[in-house]
Design a protein around this motif. Structure first.
Motif, PDB file in Angstrom:
ATOM      1  N   TRP A 184       0.816  -1.226   0.000  1.00 45.05           N
ATOM      2  CA  TRP A 184       0.000   0.000   0.000  1.00 45.05           C
ATOM      3  C   TRP A 184       0.847   1.272   0.000  1.00 45.05           C
ATOM      4  O   TRP A 184       0.628   2.167  -0.828  1.00 45.05           O
ATOM      5  CB  TRP A 184      -0.986  -0.019   1.162  1.00 45.05           C
ATOM      6  CG  TRP A 184      -1.943   1.128   1.100  1.00 45.05           C
ATOM      7  CD1 TRP A 184      -3.119   1.192   0.423  1.00 45.05           C
ATOM      8  CD2 TRP A 184      -1.767   2.419   1.712  1.00 45.05           C
ATOM      9  NE1 TRP A 184      -3.698   2.437   0.580  1.00 45.05           N
ATOM     10  CE2 TRP A 184      -2.886   3.207   1.365  1.00 45.05           C
ATOM     11  CE3 TRP A 184      -0.773   2.973   2.520  1.00 45.05           C
ATOM     12  CZ2 TRP A 184      -3.044   4.517   1.794  1.00 45.05           C
ATOM     13  CZ3 TRP A 184      -0.920   4.289   2.954  1.00 45.05           C
ATOM     14  CH2 TRP A 184      -2.052   5.048   2.588  1.00 45.05           C
ATOM     15  N   PRO A 185       1.833   1.443   0.907  1.00 38.66           N
ATOM     16  CA  PRO A 185       2.655   2.654   0.824  1.00 38.66           C
ATOM     17  C   PRO A 185       3.438   2.747  -0.474  1.00 38.66           C
ATOM     18  O   PRO A 185       3.724   3.847  -0.951  1.00 38.66           O
ATOM     19  CB  PRO A 185       3.579   2.554   2.047  1.00 38.66           C
ATOM     20  CG  PRO A 185       3.540   1.131   2.468  1.00 38.66           C
ATOM     21  CD  PRO A 185       2.200   0.620   2.086  1.00 38.66           C
ATOM     22  N   VAL A 186       3.792   1.613  -1.058  1.00 40.13           N
ATOM     23  CA  VAL A 186       4.463   1.643  -2.358  1.00 40.13           C
ATOM     24  C   VAL A 186       3.521   2.218  -3.414  1.00 40.13           C
ATOM     25  O   VAL A 186       3.900   3.088  -4.203  1.00 40.13           O
ATOM     26  CB  VAL A 186       4.932   0.236  -2.764  1.00 40.13           C
ATOM     27  CG1 VAL A 186       5.603   0.279  -4.138  1.00 40.13           C
ATOM     28  CG2 VAL A 186       5.885  -0.347  -1.725  1.00 40.13           C
ATOM     29  N   ALA A 187       2.279   1.732  -3.415  1.00 43.00           N
ATOM     30  CA  ALA A 187       1.295   2.217  -4.391  1.00 43.00           C
ATOM     31  C   ALA A 187       1.032   3.712  -4.241  1.00 43.00           C
ATOM     32  O   ALA A 187       0.662   4.386  -5.207  1.00 43.00           O
ATOM     33  CB  ALA A 187      -0.007   1.432  -4.246  1.00 43.00           C
ATOM     34  N   THR A 211      22.680   8.629   6.726  1.00 45.99           N
ATOM     35  CA  THR A 211      21.991   7.529   7.394  1.00 45.99           C
ATOM     36  C   THR A 211      21.311   6.624   6.384  1.00 45.99           C
ATOM     37  O   THR A 211      20.655   7.095   5.448  1.00 45.99           O
ATOM     38  CB  THR A 211      20.932   8.070   8.381  1.00 45.99           C
ATOM     39  OG1 THR A 211      21.574   8.878   9.368  1.00 45.99           O
ATOM     40  CG2 THR A 211      20.188   6.940   9.072  1.00 45.99           C
ATOM     41  N   LEU A 212      21.493   5.329   6.574  1.00 48.63           N
ATOM     42  CA  LEU A 212      20.760   4.331   5.805  1.00 48.63           C
ATOM     43  C   LEU A 212      19.519   3.946   6.601  1.00 48.63           C
ATOM     44  O   LEU A 212      19.614   3.538   7.759  1.00 48.63           O
ATOM     45  CB  LEU A 212      21.621   3.087   5.565  1.00 48.63           C
ATOM     46  CG  LEU A 212      20.902   1.873   4.955  1.00 48.63           C
ATOM     47  CD1 LEU A 212      20.401   2.177   3.551  1.00 48.63           C
ATOM     48  CD2 LEU A 212      21.802   0.644   4.958  1.00 48.63           C
ATOM     49  N   TYR A 213      18.360   4.082   5.982  1.00 51.43           N
ATOM     50  CA  TYR A 213      17.101   3.686   6.610  1.00 51.43           C
ATOM     51  C   TYR A 213      16.700   2.316   6.075  1.00 51.43           C
ATOM     52  O   TYR A 213      16.464   2.153   4.871  1.00 51.43           O
ATOM     53  CB  TYR A 213      16.009   4.709   6.321  1.00 51.43           C
ATOM     54  CG  TYR A 213      16.203   6.007   7.076  1.00 51.43           C
ATOM     55  CD1 TYR A 213      15.548   6.239   8.287  1.00 51.43           C
ATOM     56  CD2 TYR A 213      17.061   6.992   6.602  1.00 51.43           C
ATOM     57  CE1 TYR A 213      15.733   7.412   8.992  1.00 51.43           C
ATOM     58  CE2 TYR A 213      17.262   8.178   7.297  1.00 51.43           C
ATOM     59  CZ  TYR A 213      16.586   8.376   8.496  1.00 51.43           C
ATOM     60  OH  TYR A 213      16.781   9.540   9.198  1.00 51.43           O
ATOM     61  N   LEU A 214      16.659   1.340   6.958  1.00 52.26           N
ATOM     62  CA  LEU A 214      16.223  -0.016   6.621  1.00 52.26           C
ATOM     63  C   LEU A 214      14.814  -0.199   7.191  1.00 52.26           C
ATOM     64  O   LEU A 214      14.636  -0.403   8.393  1.00 52.26           O
ATOM     65  CB  LEU A 214      17.171  -1.049   7.227  1.00 52.26           C
ATOM     66  CG  LEU A 214      18.482  -1.289   6.497  1.00 52.26           C
ATOM     67  CD1 LEU A 214      19.420  -2.107   7.363  1.00 52.26           C
ATOM     68  CD2 LEU A 214      18.251  -1.993   5.170  1.00 52.26           C
ATOM     69  N   ASP A 215      13.820  -0.102   6.338  1.00 53.83           N
ATOM     70  CA  ASP A 215      12.436  -0.132   6.817  1.00 53.83           C
ATOM     71  C   ASP A 215      11.924  -1.540   7.070  1.00 53.83           C
ATOM     72  O   ASP A 215      11.111  -1.749   7.962  1.00 53.83           O
ATOM     73  CB  ASP A 215      11.523   0.578   5.812  1.00 53.83           C
ATOM     74  CG  ASP A 215      11.736   2.079   5.834  1.00 53.83           C
ATOM     75  OD1 ASP A 215      12.261   2.584   6.835  1.00 53.83           O
ATOM     76  OD2 ASP A 215      11.382   2.744   4.846  1.00 53.83           O
ATOM     77  N   PRO A 279       6.955  -3.546  12.640  1.00 46.31           N
ATOM     78  CA  PRO A 279       7.515  -3.142  11.342  1.00 46.31           C
ATOM     79  C   PRO A 279       6.678  -2.066  10.652  1.00 46.31           C
ATOM     80  O   PRO A 279       5.457  -2.215  10.509  1.00 46.31           O
ATOM     81  CB  PRO A 279       7.515  -4.451  10.540  1.00 46.31           C
ATOM     82  CG  PRO A 279       7.612  -5.515  11.579  1.00 46.31           C
ATOM     83  CD  PRO A 279       6.817  -5.016  12.756  1.00 46.31           C
ATOM     84  N   VAL A 280       7.328  -1.012  10.211  1.00 50.96           N
ATOM     85  CA  VAL A 280       6.591   0.104   9.621  1.00 50.96           C
ATOM     86  C   VAL A 280       5.882  -0.309   8.336  1.00 50.96           C
ATOM     87  O   VAL A 280       4.832   0.250   7.990  1.00 50.96           O
ATOM     88  CB  VAL A 280       7.516   1.315   9.355  1.00 50.96           C
ATOM     89  CG1 VAL A 280       8.046   1.886  10.648  1.00 50.96           C
ATOM     90  CG2 VAL A 280       8.659   0.952   8.411  1.00 50.96           C
ATOM     91  N   MET A 281       6.411  -1.294   7.619  1.00 45.73           N
ATOM     92  CA  MET A 281       5.761  -1.728   6.378  1.00 45.73           C
ATOM     93  C   MET A 281       4.553  -2.617   6.660  1.00 45.73           C
ATOM     94  O   MET A 281       3.842  -3.006   5.724  1.00 45.73           O
ATOM     95  CB  MET A 281       6.760  -2.454   5.485  1.00 45.73           C
ATOM     96  CG  MET A 281       7.916  -1.606   5.013  1.00 45.73           C
ATOM     97  SD  MET A 281       7.413  -0.100   4.115  1.00 45.73           S
ATOM     98  CE  MET A 281       6.739  -0.826   2.612  1.00 45.73           C
ATOM     99  N   ALA A 282       4.307  -2.926   7.932  1.00 46.24           N
ATOM    100  CA  ALA A 282       3.137  -3.718   8.305  1.00 46.24           C
ATOM    101  C   ALA A 282       2.024  -2.847   8.873  1.00 46.24           C
ATOM    102  O   ALA A 282       0.997  -3.359   9.316  1.00 46.24           O
ATOM    103  CB  ALA A 282       3.508  -4.795   9.315  1.00 46.24           C
ATOM    104  N   HIS A 283       2.200  -1.510   8.849  1.00 44.27           N
ATOM    105  CA  HIS A 283       1.150  -0.600   9.305  1.00 44.27           C
ATOM    106  C   HIS A 283       0.063  -0.476   8.237  1.00 44.27           C
ATOM    107  O   HIS A 283       0.371  -0.249   7.068  1.00 44.27           O
ATOM    108  CB  HIS A 283       1.703   0.804   9.545  1.00 44.27           C
ATOM    109  CG  HIS A 283       2.668   0.906  10.681  1.00 44.27           C
ATOM    110  ND1 HIS A 283       2.961   2.112  11.294  1.00 44.27           N
ATOM    111  CD2 HIS A 283       3.427  -0.017  11.311  1.00 44.27           C
ATOM    112  CE1 HIS A 283       3.854   1.912  12.247  1.00 44.27           C
ATOM    113  NE2 HIS A 283       4.168   0.630  12.267  1.00 44.27           N
ATOM    114  N   THR A 284      -1.185  -0.572   8.630  1.00 48.25           N
ATOM    115  CA  THR A 284      -2.258  -0.251   7.677  1.00 48.25           C
ATOM    116  C   THR A 284      -2.627   1.221   7.814  1.00 48.25           C
ATOM    117  O   THR A 284      -2.297   1.858   8.814  1.00 48.25           O
ATOM    118  CB  THR A 284      -3.507  -1.099   7.925  1.00 48.25           C
ATOM    119  OG1 THR A 284      -4.018  -0.829   9.239  1.00 48.25           O
ATOM    120  CG2 THR A 284      -3.208  -2.582   7.809  1.00 48.25           C
TER     121      THR A 284
END
Length: 284
Positions: A184-187, A211-215, A279-284
């Motif tokens: 969803w955030p990618v879209a 800084t490298l951000y590893l999401d 995980p931030v990529m698991a937020h709806t």
């Protein structure tokens, strides 16, 4: 009466897609729906007037990981009401319908700090989330890790397989099988690039300043993340920030403060007493 919108309700999905940007200015579900990411795990509990969604609370079924133990839970999202219909208790109606569907299962949600007073009325409690970082000096080296594009259906299928079958980025307080959430955030153009580390490890990562951000990390088996850092960066870095609890991939990372970007609320859920970040990529 609340209407339940599922993956095959195309006309109601269109009405839902019209509703979302009226309540959440920068958000859209159109590309996500076009990709076919709305599956049986996602249901929208909506109030519909004259073919228009006026209030909504969505429910995403999740496979949560709590200290390595997998449990079925639900995450709420897209909770709101059209500005023209506020003050009539409609958000409460859709919230109650969504929670009734969840039963006694654990429920979590991430909320805008402006509405943090709303959710405790439904039995939710705030839960502290931490930010994790590590000091690490590195310079670019080797061929850059390829960037993957979720416009490609095969890439979306690959992410789904790694997320469902692979090793979650964290077992302390994380999830498995949430590729449709991560897409969803990618879209919406919100996510950092998806990079390929070999055939069975993908990461959402990007460099800002030094800084490298590893999401997030999606991998079939454990691997040496440090060895890939030079191929993820295009300039020297001095530190790494993690969008998840990095006990698995970077045990030396430390909690450097509270995550204040979104407030986590939980219901019927007990989480780790150790510092953690869902995980931030698991937020709806």
């Amino acid at each position: 009466m609340t209407t339940v919108i599922g993956p095959r309700d195309t006309e109601l999905q269109a009405a839902f897609c019209e509703y979302v940007p009226q309540v959440f200015r920068r958000a859209s579900f159109r590309q996500w729906c076009a990709w076919g990411e709305w599956n049986d795990d996602y249901r929208a509990f909506a109030l519909v007037e004259s073919d228009h969604v006026v209030a909504n609370a969505s429910v995403m079924r999740m496979r949560l990981l709590l200290e390595g133990r997998e449990v079925t839970a639900y995450q709420l999202g897209a909770v709101g009401c059209l500005p023209s219909h506020r003050g009539r208790g409609l958000a409460r109606v859709v919230m109650n319908a969504a929670l009734d569907a969840c039963g006694d299962a654990p429920v979590l949600l991430f909320a805008n700090p402006k509405v943090r007073q709303f959710y405790p009325r439904f039995g939710f409690q705030p839960q502290l989330q931490m930010l994790f970082a590590a000091t690490y000096d590195a310079v670019p080296g080797g061929p850059p890790a390829p960037t993957l594009n979720l416009d490609d259906a095969e890439v979306r299928a690959g992410l789904a397989a790694l997320s469902s079958e692979g090793l979650p980025s964290t077992g302390r307080f994380g999830a498995r099988g949430y590729a449709t959430v991560a897409s969803w955030p990618v879209a919406n153009g919100f996510a950092r690039p998806l990079r390929q580390l070999g055939t069975d490890a993908w990461v959402f990562a990007g460099v800002e300043g030094e800084t490298l951000y590893l999401d997030d990390v999606f991998a079939r088996e454990p691997f040496d993340l440090r060895a890939w850092i030079p191929r993820l960066i295009d300039r020297p870095i001095r530190s790494i920030r993690f969008g998840f609890t990095p006990e698995r991939y970077w045990p030396g990372a430390v909690a450097v403060g509270e995550d204040t970007e979104a407030d986590l609320f939980i219901r019927n859920l007990r989480v780790s007493q150790e510092a953690h970040r869902f995980p931030v990529m698991a937020h709806t």
